[in-house]
Each structure stands twice: as C-alpha cells, then as structure tokens.
Write an enzyme that holds these catalytic residues in place. Structure first.
Site, PDB file in Angstrom:
ATOM      1  N   LYS A   1       0.864  -1.178   0.000  1.00 26.01           N
ATOM      2  CA  LYS A   1       0.000   0.000   0.000  1.00 26.01           C
ATOM      3  C   LYS A   1       0.907   1.237   0.000  1.00 26.01           C
ATOM      4  CE  LYS A   1      -3.636   2.514   0.950  1.00 26.01           C
ATOM      5  NZ  LYS A   1      -4.334   2.851  -0.290  1.00 26.01           N
ATOM      6  N   SER A   2       0.482   2.331  -0.611  1.00 29.52           N
ATOM      7  CA  SER A   2       1.321   3.541  -0.559  1.00 29.52           C
ATOM      8  C   SER A   2       1.388   4.055   0.876  1.00 29.52           C
ATOM      9  CB  SER A   2       0.754   4.632  -1.450  1.00 29.52           C
ATOM     10  OG  SER A   2       0.882   4.273  -2.792  1.00 29.52           O
TER      11      SER A   2
ATOM     12  N   ASN B   1     -12.787   4.415  -6.638  1.00 31.30           N
ATOM     13  CA  ASN B   1     -12.400   4.600  -5.237  1.00 31.30           C
ATOM     14  C   ASN B   1     -11.833   5.980  -5.002  1.00 31.30           C
ATOM     15  OD1 ASN B   1      -9.395   4.640  -4.112  1.00 31.30           O
ATOM     16  ND2 ASN B   1      -9.342   3.528  -6.059  1.00 31.30           N
ATOM     17  N   ALA B   2     -12.086   6.481  -3.806  1.00 35.41           N
ATOM     18  CA  ALA B   2     -11.433   7.706  -3.338  1.00 35.41           C
ATOM     19  C   ALA B   2     -11.041   7.445  -1.896  1.00 35.41           C
ATOM     20  CB  ALA B   2     -12.360   8.913  -3.432  1.00 35.41           C
ATOM     21  N   MET B   3     -10.057   6.527  -1.754  1.00 32.83           N
ATOM     22  CA  MET B   3      -9.602   6.172  -0.415  1.00 32.83           C
ATOM     23  C   MET B   3      -8.908   7.375   0.227  1.00 32.83           C
ATOM     24  SD  MET B   3     -10.434   2.945  -0.393  1.00 32.83           S
ATOM     25  CE  MET B   3      -9.650   2.370   1.083  1.00 32.83           C
TER      26      MET B   3
ATOM     27  N   ASN C   1       4.747   6.801  -5.831  1.00 33.49           N
ATOM     28  CA  ASN C   1       3.370   7.047  -6.252  1.00 33.49           C
ATOM     29  C   ASN C   1       3.244   8.522  -6.634  1.00 33.49           C
ATOM     30  OD1 ASN C   1       0.671   7.489  -6.572  1.00 33.49           O
ATOM     31  ND2 ASN C   1       0.033   6.519  -4.639  1.00 33.49           N
TER      32      ASN C   1
ATOM     33  N   CYS D   1      -1.662   9.193  -7.684  1.00 26.18           N
ATOM     34  CA  CYS D   1      -2.985   9.089  -7.074  1.00 26.18           C
ATOM     35  C   CYS D   1      -3.843  10.266  -7.561  1.00 26.18           C
ATOM     36  CB  CYS D   1      -2.887   9.108  -5.552  1.00 26.18           C
ATOM     37  SG  CYS D   1      -4.504   9.016  -4.773  1.00 26.18           S
TER      38      CYS D   1
ATOM     39  N   GLY E   1     -10.060  -1.350 -12.976  1.00 26.22           N
ATOM     40  CA  GLY E   1     -10.738  -2.551 -13.465  1.00 26.22           C
ATOM     41  C   GLY E   1     -10.940  -2.511 -14.974  1.00 26.22           C
TER      42      GLY E   1
HETATM   43  C1  LIG Z   1      -9.130   0.402  -3.552  1.00 25.02           C
HETATM   44  C2  LIG Z   1      -7.902   0.827  -4.304  1.00 25.02           C
HETATM   45  C3  LIG Z   1      -6.833   1.396  -3.609  1.00 25.02           C
HETATM   46  C4  LIG Z   1      -5.673   1.797  -4.299  1.00 25.02           C
HETATM   47  N1  LIG Z   1      -4.630   2.329  -3.586  1.00 25.02           N
HETATM   48  C5  LIG Z   1      -3.483   2.665  -4.250  1.00 25.02           C
HETATM   49  C6  LIG Z   1      -2.353   3.152  -3.534  1.00 25.02           C
HETATM   50  O1  LIG Z   1      -2.346   3.263  -2.301  1.00 25.02           O
HETATM   51  N2  LIG Z   1      -1.256   3.512  -4.257  1.00 25.02           N
HETATM   52  C7  LIG Z   1      -1.166   3.375  -5.624  1.00 25.02           C
HETATM   53  O2  LIG Z   1      -0.141   3.707  -6.233  1.00 25.02           O
HETATM   54  N3  LIG Z   1      -2.231   2.879  -6.326  1.00 25.02           N
HETATM   55  C8  LIG Z   1      -3.367   2.526  -5.675  1.00 25.02           C
HETATM   56  N4  LIG Z   1      -4.425   2.012  -6.381  1.00 25.02           N
HETATM   57  C9  LIG Z   1      -4.296   1.847  -7.851  1.00 25.02           C
HETATM   58  C10 LIG Z   1      -3.867   0.429  -8.254  1.00 25.02           C
HETATM   59  O3  LIG Z   1      -2.593   0.117  -7.730  1.00 25.02           O
HETATM   60  C11 LIG Z   1      -3.845   0.276  -9.794  1.00 25.02           C
HETATM   61  O4  LIG Z   1      -2.894   1.171 -10.331  1.00 25.02           O
HETATM   62  C12 LIG Z   1      -5.196   0.570 -10.419  1.00 25.02           C
HETATM   63  O5  LIG Z   1      -6.238   0.047  -9.621  1.00 25.02           O
HETATM   64  C13 LIG Z   1      -5.324  -0.013 -11.828  1.00 25.02           C
HETATM   65  O6  LIG Z   1      -5.148  -1.420 -11.836  1.00 25.02           O
HETATM   66  P1  LIG Z   1      -6.379  -2.466 -11.759  1.00 25.02           P
HETATM   67  O7  LIG Z   1      -7.367  -2.069 -12.809  1.00 25.02           O
HETATM   68  O8  LIG Z   1      -5.752  -3.817 -12.006  1.00 25.02           O
HETATM   69  O9  LIG Z   1      -6.942  -2.368 -10.394  1.00 25.02           O
HETATM   70  C14 LIG Z   1      -5.587   1.607  -5.718  1.00 25.02           C
HETATM   71  C15 LIG Z   1      -6.663   1.013  -6.401  1.00 25.02           C
HETATM   72  C16 LIG Z   1      -7.807   0.617  -5.717  1.00 25.02           C
HETATM   73  C17 LIG Z   1      -8.935  -0.024  -6.495  1.00 25.02           C
END
Ligand SMILES: Cc1cc2nc3c(=O)[nH]c(=O)nc-3n(C[C@H](O)[C@H](O)[C@H](O)COP(=O)(O)O)c2cc1C
Length: 303
Positions: A45-46, A69-71, A127, A130, A216
C-alpha cells in the site's frame, strides 16, 4: 514447455504478475497470503510519513466495469508499517517486495524510500499518480521540476531500483522520458483514472470525496495506450497495469511493450486465486499460438 518467466532488475518473476498497490496489501498477513498464491512480486500500500485517515465514506463504489475509489491514501504511517514489512520479509524470501511511497516533497520521498529499503524492500515505487489526494500523487507528476527533484533525491538516497508510477495523462510519454532522465529505473503505468459517479435519485455524487479513481476492466484500453506510448519514448522496463482481468489482457499489455504486469481490481472480481487463473490462461493462449517464451511477445505490436 511454456515459460511465463520475466526478469525485473535481476529478480525472476514467475508469473510476471505483481500485486498492485492498495489492494490486500496493508498488513503482512494479507500480503503473505497473496504472495503464496502465485504472484511474482508484491507492491505495498502507498505509505506516507505520518498516519492518515483518508477520505470520508463511501470510499469505494462498484460500477458495471470496475471500481471507483477515493480512499485518499489512508495508511498507518511509516513507523507503524515497518513492523509489517519486517514480518513480510521473513515470510516472503525470494519474491521482490516493492515499497510504495508518497509524500509532498522530495525529502519526504527520500526518507520514506530509505526506511522502506532498510526494512527489506527490494525496489521502491514512487506514487506520483494518485488522482484524488490534493498535494500528493498526480499533483507531483503535474509539476516537471518537482517530479525531477523527487526522483533525483530518492536516487541519491537509495541504491535499489526506483519505479515511477505515472497517471494516465495525455502527457504520459513525455513524463516517462523525464522520469528516465531523472534516474528512474522503470515506469509503472497506470494508476486509476480520475472519475466520478452521481446518484440520480439523490442528485448527489456518491463518493464521500465526490471525485475518485476508476480501476478494473473499463480502463484497460487507456492503460494499453499509455504503455504503448511510453514504450516509444523510454529504454527502461515498463510495468503495465490497469484492468488486467484475464490472460488475454495480460498478453495484450506485453504486446504493447510491458515486460511485467501489476494486477489489482481483478482480486475483487475473480478472487484471491486470480494470479493462478490469469497465468493459466496466458499459458493456454501461448500454447494455442505456439509461443514458448514471453520474450517473443514483448512490444510486438510496435512492429
Ligand atoms: C481500492 C484501491 C486502492 C488503491 N490504492 C493505491 C495506492 O495506495 N497507491 C497506488 O499507487 N495505487 C493505488 N491504487 C491503484 C492500483 O494500484 C492500480 O494502479 C489501479 O487500480 C489499476 O489497476 P487495476 O485495474 O488492475 O486495479 C488503488 C486502487 C484501488 C482499487
């Protein structure tokens, strides 16, 4: 015998699928479980300098073809996370652990990277992408000078490979070249795509932060375009990410120029055995097309 092996800075990734940042990777236990399920490597996780709560709920919404998401980069802060890293390092011996970090200035990134390396990270992922945390992530990549300083400062501080994770802007190829010039050893593209959803009935945005990042299936064509464009500009390895759901998706990213891949949202749709399923599908497709080694596929779409 079909080979799914790929090399990333001396690490053999088999299969070439790495757990993307932010999905099932906040504790040693969840990361270990994924590591033991056939991923080639793990991105944490970042992590930032201080603990951070993130954005108000709701932070994740499921849409037809992905997640929004907007964590807001919630994380325990580096001090706390060191214990998780130590534990993870002990249980995952041969697979690379990639420490993902975010900060608001070059010194912050450099300190975090050093801490990550001291606690067992084999590589660092910056990162810079974001899309929903003001002052962090994509805001850093939008400023050329800041981006250059962040990468060079981290490069001075650590000896491990640095991966720069970029947002899917129309400028991604130029930014990737800038990252390479500043000392980045690899490029990760893409992070989520800035997006939103609105509830017609309540007439309000659904996410607590209103705007978030889309991941996704739906974003695969955007990720592919980014990898393709970046490949033409840089000579360092590209790790493709964004919407990889099947073995076919994975191989398409390699054709675009990726030499390794990250997967995230697929764990939500296909479960924790996703890497095994994707790897199996990659093998079946390669067998059908009589391709024995992934090297035969990398960047073939450019020819
Ligand atoms: C719930 C969630 C949390 C994420 N948190 C981070 C994060 O903390 N740092 C980061 O660089 N990317 C984060 N991402 C992005 C993913 O690492 C990835 O780049 C992005 O989801 C695209 O890939 P995917 O379609 O396979 O999920 C997050 C994605 C999701 C869905």
């Amino acid at each position: 015998m079909i080979e799914l092996k790929t090399d990333l800075f001396g690490f053999v990734l088999d299969p070439p699928l790495i757990l993307a940042s932010g999905i099932l990777d906040q504790t040693a236990r969840t990361m270990e479980r994924i590591a033991n399920n056939e991923v080639g490597g793990i991105v944490t996780k970042s992590i930032g300098e201080e603990p951070r709560e993130g954005h108000p709920n709701p932070t994740v919404v499921e849409l037809e073809n992905g997640l929004l998401n907007a964590m807001g980069l919630p994380n325990p802060g580096i001090e706390d996370f060191k214990t998780e890293l130590d534990e993870l390092r002990q249980s995952v011996e041969r697979k690379p652990i990639i420490g993902s970090v975010f900060a608001s200035d070059p010194e912050g990134f450099a300190e975090l990277a050093q801490n990550m390396v001291e606690h067992g990270s084999d590589m660092i992922e910056l990162n810079l992408s974001c899309p929903h945390a003001e002052g962090y992530g994509a805001s850093i990549a939008s400023d050329d000078e800041m981006m250059r300083e962040v990468i060079s400062r981290v490069k001075e501080k650590i000896e491990k490979p640095i991966l720069t994770k970029l947002p899917p802007s129309t400028e991604i190829a130029r930014k990737a070249a800038l990252a390479e010039e500043s000392g980045s050893d690899g490029i990760v593209c893409i992070n989520t795509v800035r997006a939103m959803t609105i509830n017609f009935e309540t007439q309000e945005p659904i996410l607590g932060n209103k705007i978030g990042g889309y991941s996704g299936k739906a974003i695969k064509p955007i990720g592919l375009r980014c990898v393709f464009e970046v490949y033409r500009e840089v000579d360092i390895p590209i790790i493709g990410c964004g919407g990889i759901n099947t073995g076919r998706d994975a191989l398409e990213y390699m054709l675009a120029g990726a030499s390794a891949l990250q997967i995230g949202t697929v764990f939500h749709t296909r479960g924790k055995k996703s890497p095994n399923k994707i790897a199996q599908e990659m093998k079946e497709l390669m067998e059908k097309e009589k391709i024995e080694d992934l090297k035969e596929l990398i960047a073939e779409a450019h020819k």
